[in-house]
Design an enzyme around this catalytic site. Sequence first.
Site, PDB file in Angstrom:
ATOM      1  N   LYS A 109      13.086 -30.950 -25.498  1.00  0.00           N
ATOM      2  CA  LYS A 109      14.025 -30.654 -24.426  1.00  0.00           C
ATOM      3  C   LYS A 109      13.574 -29.437 -23.612  1.00  0.00           C
ATOM      4  CE  LYS A 109      19.051 -29.892 -24.314  1.00  0.00           C
ATOM      5  NZ  LYS A 109      20.147 -29.645 -25.282  1.00  0.00           N
ATOM      6  N   LYS A 128       3.411 -24.371 -28.873  1.00  0.00           N
ATOM      7  CA  LYS A 128       4.650 -24.889 -28.317  1.00  0.00           C
ATOM      8  C   LYS A 128       5.024 -24.081 -27.083  1.00  0.00           C
ATOM      9  CE  LYS A 128       9.315 -26.115 -29.747  1.00  0.00           C
ATOM     10  NZ  LYS A 128      10.100 -26.472 -30.930  1.00  0.00           N
ATOM     11  N   ASP A 222      16.865 -27.917 -41.393  1.00  0.00           N
ATOM     12  CA  ASP A 222      17.292 -29.237 -40.935  1.00  0.00           C
ATOM     13  C   ASP A 222      16.290 -30.259 -41.458  1.00  0.00           C
ATOM     14  OD1 ASP A 222      18.914 -30.937 -39.610  1.00  0.00           O
ATOM     15  OD2 ASP A 222      18.152 -30.484 -37.608  1.00  0.00           O
TER      16      ASP A 222
HETATM   17  C1  N15 Z   1      12.226 -21.233 -32.981  1.00  0.00           C
HETATM   18  C2  N15 Z   1      10.987 -21.248 -33.774  1.00  0.00           C
HETATM   19  C3  N15 Z   1      10.527 -19.964 -34.278  1.00  0.00           C
HETATM   20  C4  N15 Z   1      10.845 -22.336 -34.709  1.00  0.00           C
HETATM   21  C5  N15 Z   1       9.436 -22.695 -34.731  1.00  0.00           C
HETATM   22  N1  N15 Z   1       9.324 -24.044 -35.031  1.00  0.00           N
HETATM   23  C6  N15 Z   1       9.419 -24.957 -34.109  1.00  0.00           C
HETATM   24  O1  N15 Z   1       9.534 -24.748 -32.948  1.00  0.00           O
HETATM   25  C7  N15 Z   1       9.377 -26.288 -34.660  1.00  0.00           C
HETATM   26  N2  N15 Z   1       8.383 -27.099 -34.049  1.00  0.00           N
HETATM   27  C8  N15 Z   1       7.270 -27.475 -34.628  1.00  0.00           C
HETATM   28  N3  N15 Z   1       8.536 -27.637 -32.865  1.00  0.00           N
HETATM   29  C9  N15 Z   1       7.455 -28.394 -32.679  1.00  0.00           C
HETATM   30  C10 N15 Z   1       6.641 -28.306 -33.775  1.00  0.00           C
HETATM   31  C11 N15 Z   1       5.454 -29.024 -34.012  1.00  0.00           C
HETATM   32  C12 N15 Z   1       4.447 -28.422 -34.737  1.00  0.00           C
HETATM   33  C13 N15 Z   1       5.323 -30.341 -33.578  1.00  0.00           C
HETATM   34  C14 N15 Z   1       4.201 -31.086 -33.869  1.00  0.00           C
HETATM   35  C15 N15 Z   1       3.185 -30.491 -34.612  1.00  0.00           C
HETATM   36  C16 N15 Z   1       3.311 -29.195 -35.022  1.00  0.00           C
HETATM   37  N4  N15 Z   1       2.211 -28.883 -35.752  1.00  0.00           N
HETATM   38  N5  N15 Z   1       1.402 -29.962 -35.814  1.00  0.00           N
HETATM   39  C17 N15 Z   1       1.995 -30.944 -35.145  1.00  0.00           C
HETATM   40  C18 N15 Z   1       1.447 -32.228 -35.047  1.00  0.00           C
HETATM   41  N6  N15 Z   1       0.356 -32.624 -35.659  1.00  0.00           N
HETATM   42  C19 N15 Z   1       0.149 -33.918 -35.341  1.00  0.00           C
HETATM   43  C20 N15 Z   1      -0.846 -34.799 -35.734  1.00  0.00           C
HETATM   44  C21 N15 Z   1      -0.792 -36.113 -35.252  1.00  0.00           C
HETATM   45  C22 N15 Z   1       0.241 -36.516 -34.409  1.00  0.00           C
HETATM   46  C23 N15 Z   1       1.216 -35.602 -34.025  1.00  0.00           C
HETATM   47  C24 N15 Z   1       1.164 -34.300 -34.515  1.00  0.00           C
HETATM   48  N7  N15 Z   1       1.960 -33.240 -34.338  1.00  0.00           N
END
Ligand code: N15
Length: 358
Positions: A109, A128, A222
């Site tokens: 989002k 991110k 979560d």
């Molecule tokens: C507010 C904050 C401090 C929390 C921090 N955590 C996040 O924001 C949670 N977050 C993690 N949001 C996105 C991700 C995220 C991390 C999404 C995807 C990946 C990630 N690390 N690695 C991936 C990932 N690896 C992949 C391999 C193949 C296909 C898709 C993939 N996504």
Amino acid sequence: MAAEPGRVLKPVNSSSGPDLATAVKPGTGRVQEKTPTSTDSARYQRMAAEPGRVLKPVNSSSGPDLTAAVKPGTGRVQAKEKTHMSSEATRKKWTLEDFDIGRPLGKGKFGNVYLAREKSTKYVVALKVLFKSQLQKAGVEHQLRREIEIQSHLRHPNILRLFGYFHDKSRVYLILEYAPKGELYKELMKNKRFDENRTVTYINQLASALLYCHSKKVIHRDIKPENLLLGHTGDLKIADFGWSVHAPSSRRTTLCGTLDYLPPEMIEGKLHDEKVDLWSLGVLCYEFLVGKPPFEAETNTDTYRRITKVDLQFPPYVSEPGRNLISNLLRHDPNQRISLDKVLEHPWIKDNLSPITS
Ligand code: N15
């Protein structure tokens, strides 16, 4: 990168970084996903990747010498990363120019997640990108600061690391651990359901991660399948997508879906504590074995009813010890739920835990 609340969104670094688009030099700036050469070196690479630490000036091209931190033969990095390293990490000011940007890993989002590589160490991360305007509009800046504060202090092999963050005029960037094997819910969809061994491996890792969180008074991760990623050995990583919205998946983005993982005390609006995580663990365990969450129903109202009644039914193929653990996690009364220590000691967990999975 100590996450000082209040520093995150303040325009300290008012020099805005380059456009994401221009940061990617076609043909050259592309980040390649390379397969690890050996388990040990890959793990070594992975665990050594602490921005702040990796950038310490070392005159070897292969990055800092961490051999002293690695126990011979095990490839395991000893827990020695505390004091001076973290203050060093605090000082490091990251900018977008420190990274090559690769393919998008997911959409949310407030922005997207990209595969990225830190230029000097070639260390691969998930970057991110969140738009300040959207965060402001949704009024979640405070929540973001809190999440960063919590997340940046967690160190556990089954919790996705937040290495650091930075921001420019319009965006906030989170430097997150890259999970090479991607999203667990895709594995679940592909396999329909997991066998007992695989389920137990995941539940064991989840219980261990939650035990760690609870010891730090961090609760209510979560933990639905959409928030779980897989490391390069298939090890589970809790990635808290929480407030933000993850991925292109249309699966369970409805309110109805969200209800599936909520314990009775939360949907009944009562006070809740860390025992909510025990409930979610039970829901997940069921979903891994069966392929769908236990209280799934056509409507929100029906799901609500099934949860509050704990209307739990097992397909014939779920073993007796498996049912035993799930039933002991899915108790209406939070105080009657089996504790995480006991989950780790449960016969079904012990009997099905394979020595090493890779
Ligand atoms: C507010 C904050 C401090 C929390 C921090 N955590 C996040 O924001 C949670 N977050 C993690 N949001 C996105 C991700 C995220 C991390 C999404 C995807 C990946 C990630 N690390 N690695 C991936 C990932 N690896 C992949 C391999 C193949 C296909 C898709 C993939 N996504």
